[in-house]
Design an enzyme around this catalytic site. Sequence first.
Site, PDB file in Angstrom:
ATOM      1  N   GLU A  38       9.692   5.501  20.877  1.00 54.04           N
ATOM      2  CA  GLU A  38       9.174   4.981  22.286  1.00 54.04           C
ATOM      3  C   GLU A  38       9.750   6.535  23.113  1.00 54.04           C
ATOM      4  O   GLU A  38      10.643   6.668  23.151  1.00 54.04           O
ATOM      5  CB  GLU A  38      10.160   4.087  22.718  1.00 54.04           C
ATOM      6  CG  GLU A  38       9.831   4.426  24.307  1.00 54.04           C
ATOM      7  CD  GLU A  38       8.513   3.912  24.655  1.00 54.04           C
ATOM      8  OE1 GLU A  38       8.474   3.370  24.810  1.00 54.04           O
ATOM      9  OE2 GLU A  38       8.351   5.102  25.852  1.00 54.04           O
ATOM     10  N   GLY A  43      11.437  -0.113  27.449  1.00 52.85           N
ATOM     11  CA  GLY A  43      10.699  -1.879  28.104  1.00 52.85           C
ATOM     12  C   GLY A  43       9.435  -1.829  28.207  1.00 52.85           C
ATOM     13  O   GLY A  43       8.864  -3.153  29.547  1.00 52.85           O
ATOM     14  N   GLY A  44       8.635  -0.444  28.337  1.00 58.03           N
ATOM     15  CA  GLY A  44       7.250  -0.203  28.590  1.00 58.03           C
ATOM     16  C   GLY A  44       7.424  -0.593  30.314  1.00 58.03           C
ATOM     17  O   GLY A  44       7.196  -0.381  30.932  1.00 58.03           O
ATOM     18  N   GLY A 179      -9.926  -2.953  43.224  1.00 63.42           N
ATOM     19  CA  GLY A 179      -9.811  -3.366  41.360  1.00 63.42           C
ATOM     20  C   GLY A 179     -10.576  -4.796  40.677  1.00 63.42           C
ATOM     21  O   GLY A 179     -10.500  -5.865  41.839  1.00 63.42           O
ATOM     22  N   ASP A 308      -0.972  -5.526  24.905  1.00 69.37           N
ATOM     23  CA  ASP A 308      -2.818  -4.937  25.693  1.00 69.37           C
ATOM     24  C   ASP A 308      -3.386  -3.901  25.015  1.00 69.37           C
ATOM     25  O   ASP A 308      -4.198  -3.340  25.299  1.00 69.37           O
ATOM     26  CB  ASP A 308      -2.051  -4.070  27.063  1.00 69.37           C
ATOM     27  CG  ASP A 308      -1.151  -4.735  28.074  1.00 69.37           C
ATOM     28  OD1 ASP A 308      -1.243  -6.005  28.050  1.00 69.37           O
ATOM     29  OD2 ASP A 308      -1.033  -4.004  29.018  1.00 69.37           O
ATOM     30  N   HIS A 442      12.052 -36.770  40.498  1.00 71.24           N
ATOM     31  CA  HIS A 442      12.026 -37.076  42.173  1.00 71.24           C
ATOM     32  C   HIS A 442      12.411 -36.606  42.875  1.00 71.24           C
ATOM     33  O   HIS A 442      14.244 -36.451  43.102  1.00 71.24           O
ATOM     34  CB  HIS A 442      11.757 -38.030  42.606  1.00 71.24           C
ATOM     35  CG  HIS A 442      10.804 -38.904  43.342  1.00 71.24           C
ATOM     36  ND1 HIS A 442       9.654 -38.843  44.130  1.00 71.24           N
ATOM     37  CD2 HIS A 442      11.626 -39.057  44.969  1.00 71.24           C
ATOM     38  CE1 HIS A 442       9.393 -38.788  45.573  1.00 71.24           C
ATOM     39  NE2 HIS A 442      10.690 -39.535  45.156  1.00 71.24           N
TER      40      HIS A 442
HETATM   41  C1  LIG Z   1       1.126  -4.139  38.720  1.00 72.57           C
HETATM   42  C2  LIG Z   1       1.176  -4.705  36.824  1.00 72.57           C
HETATM   43  C3  LIG Z   1       1.761  -6.316  37.886  1.00 72.57           C
HETATM   44  C4  LIG Z   1       2.199  -6.777  36.333  1.00 72.57           C
HETATM   45  N1  LIG Z   1       3.183  -7.514  36.347  1.00 72.57           N
HETATM   46  C5  LIG Z   1       3.156  -8.833  35.384  1.00 72.57           C
HETATM   47  C6  LIG Z   1       3.540 -10.283  34.939  1.00 72.57           C
HETATM   48  O1  LIG Z   1       4.147  -9.909  36.306  1.00 72.57           O
HETATM   49  N2  LIG Z   1       4.204 -10.902  34.332  1.00 72.57           N
HETATM   50  C7  LIG Z   1       2.402 -10.404  32.849  1.00 72.57           C
HETATM   51  O2  LIG Z   1       3.137 -11.520  31.821  1.00 72.57           O
HETATM   52  N3  LIG Z   1       2.594  -9.573  33.091  1.00 72.57           N
HETATM   53  C8  LIG Z   1       2.390  -8.053  33.875  1.00 72.57           C
HETATM   54  N4  LIG Z   1       2.106  -6.958  33.727  1.00 72.57           N
HETATM   55  C9  LIG Z   1       1.542  -6.970  32.682  1.00 72.57           C
HETATM   56  C10 LIG Z   1       2.004  -6.474  31.313  1.00 72.57           C
HETATM   57  O3  LIG Z   1       3.008  -5.079  32.200  1.00 72.57           O
HETATM   58  C11 LIG Z   1       1.712  -6.284  30.321  1.00 72.57           C
HETATM   59  O4  LIG Z   1       0.513  -6.965  29.639  1.00 72.57           O
HETATM   60  C12 LIG Z   1       2.551  -5.678  29.760  1.00 72.57           C
HETATM   61  O5  LIG Z   1       3.316  -4.867  29.841  1.00 72.57           O
HETATM   62  C13 LIG Z   1       1.655  -5.003  28.121  1.00 72.57           C
HETATM   63  O6  LIG Z   1       3.308  -5.022  27.175  1.00 72.57           O
HETATM   64  P1  LIG Z   1       3.131  -3.924  25.419  1.00 72.57           P
HETATM   65  O7  LIG Z   1       4.019  -4.049  24.618  1.00 72.57           O
HETATM   66  O8  LIG Z   1       1.393  -4.306  24.807  1.00 72.57           O
HETATM   67  O9  LIG Z   1       2.663  -2.621  26.133  1.00 72.57           O
HETATM   68  P2  LIG Z   1       3.504  -1.816  27.306  1.00 72.57           P
HETATM   69  O10 LIG Z   1       4.656  -2.663  27.479  1.00 72.57           O
HETATM   70  O11 LIG Z   1       2.628  -0.714  28.316  1.00 72.57           O
HETATM   71  O12 LIG Z   1       4.437  -0.909  26.534  1.00 72.57           O
HETATM   72  C14 LIG Z   1       3.368  -0.119  25.404  1.00 72.57           C
HETATM   73  C15 LIG Z   1       5.049   1.420  25.128  1.00 72.57           C
HETATM   74  O13 LIG Z   1       4.210   1.853  24.511  1.00 72.57           O
HETATM   75  C16 LIG Z   1       5.166   3.610  25.138  1.00 72.57           C
HETATM   76  N5  LIG Z   1       4.064   4.102  23.963  1.00 72.57           N
HETATM   77  C17 LIG Z   1       2.900   4.935  24.590  1.00 72.57           C
HETATM   78  N6  LIG Z   1       2.287   5.438  23.456  1.00 72.57           N
HETATM   79  C18 LIG Z   1       2.997   5.982  22.300  1.00 72.57           C
HETATM   80  C19 LIG Z   1       3.295   6.377  20.984  1.00 72.57           C
HETATM   81  N7  LIG Z   1       2.502   6.996  20.757  1.00 72.57           N
HETATM   82  N8  LIG Z   1       3.895   6.206  20.594  1.00 72.57           N
HETATM   83  C20 LIG Z   1       5.675   5.437  20.434  1.00 72.57           C
HETATM   84  N9  LIG Z   1       5.796   4.731  21.563  1.00 72.57           N
HETATM   85  C21 LIG Z   1       4.033   4.889  22.921  1.00 72.57           C
HETATM   86  C22 LIG Z   1       4.803   3.615  26.403  1.00 72.57           C
HETATM   87  O14 LIG Z   1       5.253   4.851  26.473  1.00 72.57           O
HETATM   88  C23 LIG Z   1       4.846   1.937  26.376  1.00 72.57           C
HETATM   89  O15 LIG Z   1       7.100   1.697  26.706  1.00 72.57           O
HETATM   90  C24 LIG Z   1       1.326  -6.570  34.916  1.00 72.57           C
HETATM   91  C25 LIG Z   1       0.472  -5.119  35.059  1.00 72.57           C
HETATM   92  C26 LIG Z   1       0.714  -4.490  36.225  1.00 72.57           C
HETATM   93  C27 LIG Z   1      -0.600  -3.134  35.792  1.00 72.57           C
END
Ligand SMILES: Cc1cc2nc3c(=O)[nH]c(=O)nc-3n(C[C@H](O)[C@H](O)[C@H](O)COP(=O)(O)OP(=O)(O)OC[C@H]3O[C@@H](n4cnc5c(N)ncnc54)[C@H](O)[C@@H]3O)c2cc1C
Length: 464
Positions: A38, A43-44, A179, A308, A442
Amino acid sequence: MVIVEETIRDVIVIGGGAGGVPAAIRAAQLGGKVALIEPENLGGFCMNKGCVPFGQMMVVSNILERLSLGKELGLSFDGVSKDYAALTKRQDDLINFMRQGVGNTLKKNGIEIIEGKGRIAGKGKVDVNGKIIPCKGIILATGGTWAELDFPGAELEEVVNTDYLLSAKKLPKRLLLWGSSPWLVEIAQFLHRFGSQAILATPEKRILSPETKAVTTRLTKALKDQGVEIKTQTELETATKTKGGLKVTLNSPDSRESVTVDRLIILERKAALKDLGLETIDLDGSRGYLTVNNKMETGVGGVYAIGDLTGLPDRHYSHWASEGGIVAAENAMGKDAAVSPRTITRVLFTQPQVACVGLTPREAKDEGYDILVGAAPCSMNIYGMIISETNGIVEIVAEKGYGEILGVHFVGTGASEIAGQAVLALRMEATLEDLSNVPFPHPSLSESLAEAARDALGRHIYLP
Ligand SMILES: Cc1cc2nc3c(=O)[nH]c(=O)nc-3n(C[C@H](O)[C@H](O)[C@H](O)COP(=O)(O)OP(=O)(O)OC[C@H]3O[C@@H](n4cnc5c(N)ncnc54)[C@H](O)[C@@H]3O)c2cc1C
């Protein structure tokens, strides 16, 4: 000189977000030697810039909304003040606390955390910080990234994405949000409640367009009644700086109009595929995302993808990323696990909340099912009446033969929690009979689930 490590990891997870973290933990639980790569914050996006900070904003928004119910119930809240700086300070403290928790949990599970960008360097090899690490399995979990914007004015500093709101000291007075992301609906409602003028514009025909008409019309009505301005079928033409602010021109099928705001917020994300080294293993990213099967396999042996990075935005939820992560980890460690795409809840933390799981009536018919549909408005539910829940509804879609539940669609207070019961029902292949006989507590809105099931069977009890 390229350094090649000798120790072979069982699993390398690239990306420490909503999907990557549970993937690494599950692989370690199964006895794997696991590394997690990472470059930014553990936590991303979800924890640092999405679900958590905007989740907190939605709590604030919903408290503000509940004040009007409080007033109906004889309470008064004179002099309510709103301090955005205090809110973002709590957000930062909370996220820091959560990040530390994630780091500790990973370490406790014996997972090696490597800071840097990961890149596939051929079959069974990952390159990080110029070092090649050999491995048996790779889980790609890099999530999404901001899409480049392509319209005249996109480069202006007033054109921002949602990250802007997380670092702003105070909120701008006038905002246009543009959007098709459902998260914009939440954010528009929060901004409006916090005192900004927020206009929500979408290219879609209606907000939350894939959901049932009952869901979208009820949510739209609630938002409009609260004073949120919504513009549908709009395309962004230009943004130009003027003396009065940022002038944004929007085109729709029957009009062309300009609005002047302080900030234009655009939420457009795309899969983070760049520099992942997909070409080194002939993995096809030409669709703009990775396709996987229900085992999260990419088609290249030993390489999984989750979250994602995979599929279309209607699946971009944190709970989907984490379910995919656990399944990918189990398969990478030799088990035979599969996700259940029908049980992804599409949730929105607005007031009223929206939570939809499974098939809409149209989708069920398109899949060839002969269906039964039932509905129970929350205005006919005792607790719904107590809390003035005039807009809420539960809709159930079931297959006619055995009555197996195919979808549940909910608008109303607490929908995100009640949806958990619906997810469980779908997972356990429950029928209308099963649900109609559950003695839900209830008075609670969950009783409407049973009533909607009874309505589908033609024997509702409390509906007129
Ligand atoms: C405004 C907003 C609000 C949201 N609210 C919600 C919600 O309330 N509930 C819900 O379920 N979803 C919500 N989402 C969607 C949710 O955030 C995503 O679906 C979720 O974060 C996807 O998880 P992920 O692990 O695929 O990606 P991420 O959580 O984005 O994690 C990906 C990680 O990979 C890392 N990375 C990238 N490239 C590399 C690389 N080359 N090498 C190593 N690491 C790398 C990044 O730094 C990041 O930490 C929301 C989205 C947005 C835009």
